[in-house]
Write a protein that holds these residues in place. Structure first.
Motif, mmCIF file in Angstrom:
data_model
loop_
_atom_site.group_PDB
_atom_site.id
_atom_site.type_symbol
_atom_site.label_atom_id
_atom_site.label_comp_id
_atom_site.label_asym_id
_atom_site.label_seq_id
_atom_site.Cartn_x
_atom_site.Cartn_y
_atom_site.Cartn_z
ATOM 1 N N MET A 136 0.822 -1.200 0.000
ATOM 2 C CA MET A 136 0.000 0.000 0.000
ATOM 3 C C MET A 136 0.865 1.262 0.000
ATOM 4 N N THR A 137 1.978 1.200 0.703
ATOM 5 C CA THR A 137 2.865 2.359 0.746
ATOM 6 C C THR A 137 3.358 2.688 -0.659
ATOM 7 N N HIS A 138 3.716 1.668 -1.437
ATOM 8 C CA HIS A 138 4.184 1.863 -2.804
ATOM 9 C C HIS A 138 3.077 2.479 -3.679
ATOM 10 N N VAL A 139 1.880 1.950 -3.575
ATOM 11 C CA VAL A 139 0.754 2.459 -4.371
ATOM 12 C C VAL A 139 0.494 3.927 -4.033
ATOM 13 N N ALA A 140 0.482 4.263 -2.755
ATOM 14 C CA ALA A 140 0.254 5.652 -2.340
ATOM 15 C C ALA A 140 1.364 6.557 -2.863
ATOM 16 N N ALA A 141 2.605 6.099 -2.795
ATOM 17 C CA ALA A 141 3.733 6.898 -3.284
ATOM 18 C C ALA A 141 3.620 7.131 -4.789
ATOM 19 N N GLU A 142 3.246 6.098 -5.539
ATOM 20 C CA GLU A 142 3.095 6.224 -6.987
ATOM 21 C C GLU A 142 1.942 7.166 -7.345
ATOM 22 N N ALA A 143 0.839 7.061 -6.626
ATOM 23 C CA ALA A 143 -0.302 7.941 -6.887
ATOM 24 C C ALA A 143 0.068 9.392 -6.600
ATOM 25 N N THR A 144 0.779 9.613 -5.520
ATOM 26 C CA THR A 144 1.209 10.970 -5.166
ATOM 27 C C THR A 144 2.162 11.505 -6.228
ATOM 28 N N ALA A 145 3.090 10.666 -6.664
ATOM 29 C CA ALA A 145 4.033 11.080 -7.709
ATOM 30 C C ALA A 145 3.320 11.407 -9.020
ATOM 31 N N ALA A 146 2.188 10.762 -9.252
ATOM 32 C CA ALA A 146 1.401 11.010 -10.467
ATOM 33 C C ALA A 146 0.498 12.232 -10.331
ATOM 34 N N GLY A 147 0.565 12.906 -9.170
ATOM 35 C CA GLY A 147 -0.201 14.132 -9.004
ATOM 36 C C GLY A 147 -1.492 14.002 -8.221
ATOM 37 N N TRP A 148 -1.763 12.827 -7.696
ATOM 38 C CA TRP A 148 -2.978 12.656 -6.888
ATOM 39 C C TRP A 148 -2.797 13.387 -5.564
ATOM 40 N N HIS A 149 -3.835 14.047 -5.133
ATOM 41 C CA HIS A 149 -3.853 14.726 -3.836
ATOM 42 C C HIS A 149 -4.130 13.674 -2.766
ATOM 43 N N PRO A 150 -3.491 13.759 -1.584
ATOM 44 C CA PRO A 150 -3.715 12.748 -0.539
ATOM 45 C C PRO A 150 -5.188 12.531 -0.189
#
Length: 130
Positions: free
Chosen positions: A1-15
């Protein structure tokens, strides 16, 4: 889950666009954090209940939830690890020291709710909306 969250954030997703559920904390407290707490970095504080005005001292080695439970104050608890959000409690005054994995960075910055199972206070006193 940590990896998925990091990738989403890197792609511009807001937390706030991410919803993550964990069944255990992402990482246990580090030995350095534990040593810091024992060395006095974490301090005791008072937590006050707005509806009654009653205050309770929370020592370094106990959580707000543990202190409330010991004094017969009924609070909602589930995981007691800061991952479920069952114990999120309104903060009316004081500054929380967030140690949960439930709230987004924006929610933490607002400082208007605290997970009483694991979070502490940065101020000498917290006034909670109970």
């Amino acid at each position: 889950m940590t990896h998925v969250a990091a990738e989403a954030t890197a792609a511009g997703w807001h937390p706030g666009q991410l919803h993550i559920e964990r069944f255990a904390p992402a990482a246990p407290p580090s030995a350095e954090a534990e040593a810091g707490a024992k060395a006095g970095v974490a301090t005791a504080f008072t937590v006050r209940i707005a509806s009654t005005g009653t205050g309770y001292r929370v020592p370094v080695e106990r959580t707000i939830a543990e202190v409330f439970t010991a004094h017969g104050v009924e609070v909602e608890l589930s995981c007691e690890q800061g991952i479920c959000g069952a114990c999120l409690t309104p903060v009316l005054a004081g500054e929380p020291d967030h140690r949960d994995e439930v709230q987004t960075p924006d929610e933490r910055a607002a400082g208007d709710r605290i997970t009483i199972c694991c979070s502490r206070a940065r101020a000498p006193e917290l006034l909670l909306g109970l």
